[in-house]
Design a protein around this motif. Structure first.
Motif, PDB file in Angstrom:
ATOM      1  N   GLU A   1       0.851  -1.191   0.000  1.00  0.00           N
ATOM      2  CA  GLU A   1       0.000   0.000   0.000  1.00  0.00           C
ATOM      3  C   GLU A   1       0.883   1.235   0.000  1.00  0.00           C
ATOM      4  N   ARG A   2       0.273   2.372  -0.262  1.00  0.00           N
ATOM      5  CA  ARG A   2       1.001   3.640  -0.270  1.00  0.00           C
ATOM      6  C   ARG A   2       0.041   4.738   0.166  1.00  0.00           C
ATOM      7  N   ARG A   3       0.599   5.895   0.590  1.00  0.00           N
ATOM      8  CA  ARG A   3      -0.218   7.018   1.054  1.00  0.00           C
ATOM      9  C   ARG A   3      -0.379   8.036  -0.079  1.00  0.00           C
ATOM     10  N   ILE A   4      -1.582   8.622  -0.152  1.00  0.00           N
ATOM     11  CA  ILE A   4      -1.902   9.556  -1.220  1.00  0.00           C
ATOM     12  C   ILE A   4      -2.383  10.873  -0.620  1.00  0.00           C
ATOM     13  N   SER A   5      -1.795  11.963  -1.049  1.00  0.00           N
ATOM     14  CA  SER A   5      -2.173  13.275  -0.529  1.00  0.00           C
ATOM     15  C   SER A   5      -3.561  13.671  -1.010  1.00  0.00           C
ATOM     16  N   ALA A   6      -4.208  14.502  -0.218  1.00  0.00           N
ATOM     17  CA  ALA A   6      -5.530  15.000  -0.571  1.00  0.00           C
ATOM     18  C   ALA A   6      -5.412  15.988  -1.734  1.00  0.00           C
ATOM     19  N   PRO A   7      -6.491  16.192  -2.493  1.00  0.00           N
ATOM     20  CA  PRO A   7      -6.433  17.113  -3.635  1.00  0.00           C
ATOM     21  C   PRO A   7      -5.917  18.500  -3.270  1.00  0.00           C
TER      22      PRO A   7
ATOM     23  N   LEU B   1       4.070  12.499  -5.140  1.00  0.00           N
ATOM     24  CA  LEU B   1       4.261  11.798  -6.409  1.00  0.00           C
ATOM     25  C   LEU B   1       2.941  11.391  -7.050  1.00  0.00           C
ATOM     26  N   SER B   2       1.887  11.268  -6.243  1.00  0.00           N
ATOM     27  CA  SER B   2       0.585  10.914  -6.814  1.00  0.00           C
ATOM     28  C   SER B   2       0.123  11.956  -7.825  1.00  0.00           C
ATOM     29  N   LYS B   3       0.626  13.194  -7.698  1.00  0.00           N
ATOM     30  CA  LYS B   3       0.210  14.267  -8.599  1.00  0.00           C
ATOM     31  C   LYS B   3       0.854  14.118  -9.988  1.00  0.00           C
ATOM     32  N   ILE B   4       1.940  13.333 -10.087  1.00  0.00           N
ATOM     33  CA  ILE B   4       2.616  13.167 -11.380  1.00  0.00           C
ATOM     34  C   ILE B   4       2.696  11.695 -11.786  1.00  0.00           C
ATOM     35  N   THR B   5       1.857  10.867 -11.171  1.00  0.00           N
ATOM     36  CA  THR B   5       1.820   9.438 -11.494  1.00  0.00           C
ATOM     37  C   THR B   5       0.683   9.161 -12.470  1.00  0.00           C
TER      38      THR B   5
END
Length: 336
Positions: free
Chosen positions: A45-51, A146-150
């Motif tokens: 699993e991984r953590r994802i920042s809020a919008p 990194l979720s923003k550029i994945t």
């Protein structure tokens, strides 16, 4: 002439977003499976920042924890270095944004861009300012969203990356303690193997770059894997040699958390037991420049480090870059 100060890490802090993205969640998004991801990477699993969260928001939380632990006020900071490839914006630097949020009015501030090796480049740079007496306290933060550029349509990369921030407050420690050696390197010819092509002066943002998905991470996985195994070993060997310490004297290794197979190869090379290696990528994935400081902070909180332990921090990343640092652990600030 006054000699160089010894420099160490006085305190650490870390922060990861609340949202958890599991392999089961990814199975609903791309053609993958939990077994496939775990077998090839070790990530669950991984953590994802809020919008609404940007890198400076994550960095602020980690920084506040590190400063509170050391009982150092933001106004006492002399410099802030933020290592990131996901800045809030092209400019001003995320370090300047963080400086304002912290209220660290007298601190110089700059970003370092060395991808997953960024934190190591940051602490190496910070150490020089403290060692030569120019500054006393330098805050180094590795942070990524990194979720923003994945690209969540690319099953080869979207399973790898997560968001988080780790902070370290560096300052003078007792002579002979703290950092004993650093090793940094780069091979720019390998830059295309791991990159984000769009958005810079080479390929400015346009309808074409968006359509061609050039604002997402691009990676040649097998080539990066081979590079990583090689430089993890060579960088570690380099700092051990510089410090005159044998691999048997390593008490703890904190590697960049990119892939379990890469870490296992390094562990085998140095004959380390699992108790001497910090691994948390199963819970966070690859957080780039945040991975080493977050793993280090968790190791400290778990009581895995004691005064005088020899700690190796080692990583690799886009650029291509690599680095290692060897530290004789001490959080006791030298009084002057």
């Amino acid at each position: 002439m006054r000699g160089l100060r010894s420099v160490g890490i006085l305190s650490t802090g870390s922060y990861t977003p609340e949202r958890v993205l599991t392999n089961a969640d990814l199975e609903k998004m791309v053609d993958t499976s939990d077994e496939w991801v775990v077998t090839r990477t070790g990530i669950r699993e991984r953590r994802i920042s809020a919008p609404e969260q940007a890198s400076s928001d994550l960095a602020l939380e980690a920084a506040k924890i590190a400063l509170e632990k050391a009982q150092v006020r933001p106004g006492e900071l002399d410099m802030i270095i933020v290592a990131t490839v996901t800045p809030d914006m092209m400019f001003p630097s995320t370090a300047c944004i963080l400086q304002d949020k912290l209220g660290a009015a007298k601190a110089a501030a700059m970003d370092v861009s060395a991808a997953c090796t960024g934190f190591l480049y940051g602490i190496t740079t910070a150490s020089q300012f403290i060692a030569n007496g120019l500054y006393r306290y330098v805050l180094v933060v590795g942070v990524e969203c990194l979720s923003k550029i994945t690209d969540y349509t690319d099953r080869n990369t979207c399973v790898l990356f997560g968001d988080g921030a780790g902070a370290a407050l560096l300052g003078p420690v007792e002579q002979g303690m703290g950092f004993l050696a650093f090793d940094l390197g780069a091979d720019g010819s390998g830059g295309p193997l791991l990159s984000l092509p769009g958005g810079g002066s080479r390929l400015p943002a346009s309808s074409e770059t968006v359509e061609q998905r050039q604002h997402y991470i691009s990676m040649a996985g097998s080539e990066v894997f081979k590079f990583a195994v090689k430089v993890m070993n060579s960088a570690t060997e380099a700092v051990l040699e510089k410090a005159g310490i044998s691999k048997e004297e390593i008490d703890l290794m904190v590697p960049h958390q990119a892939n379990r197979r890469i870490i296992d190869a390094a562990v085998k090379r140095f004959g380390l037991s699992e108790e001497k290696v910090v691994i948390n990528l199963d819970r966070y994935g690859n957080m780039s420049s945040a991975s080493i400081p977050v793993a280090l902070d968790e190791a400290i909180e778990a009581g895995r480090l004691k005064e005088g332990d020899n700690v190796v921090l080692v990583g690799f990343g886009g650029g291509l870059t690599w680095g290692a640092a060897l530290c004789k652990w001490s959080t006791r600030e030298a009084k002057e």
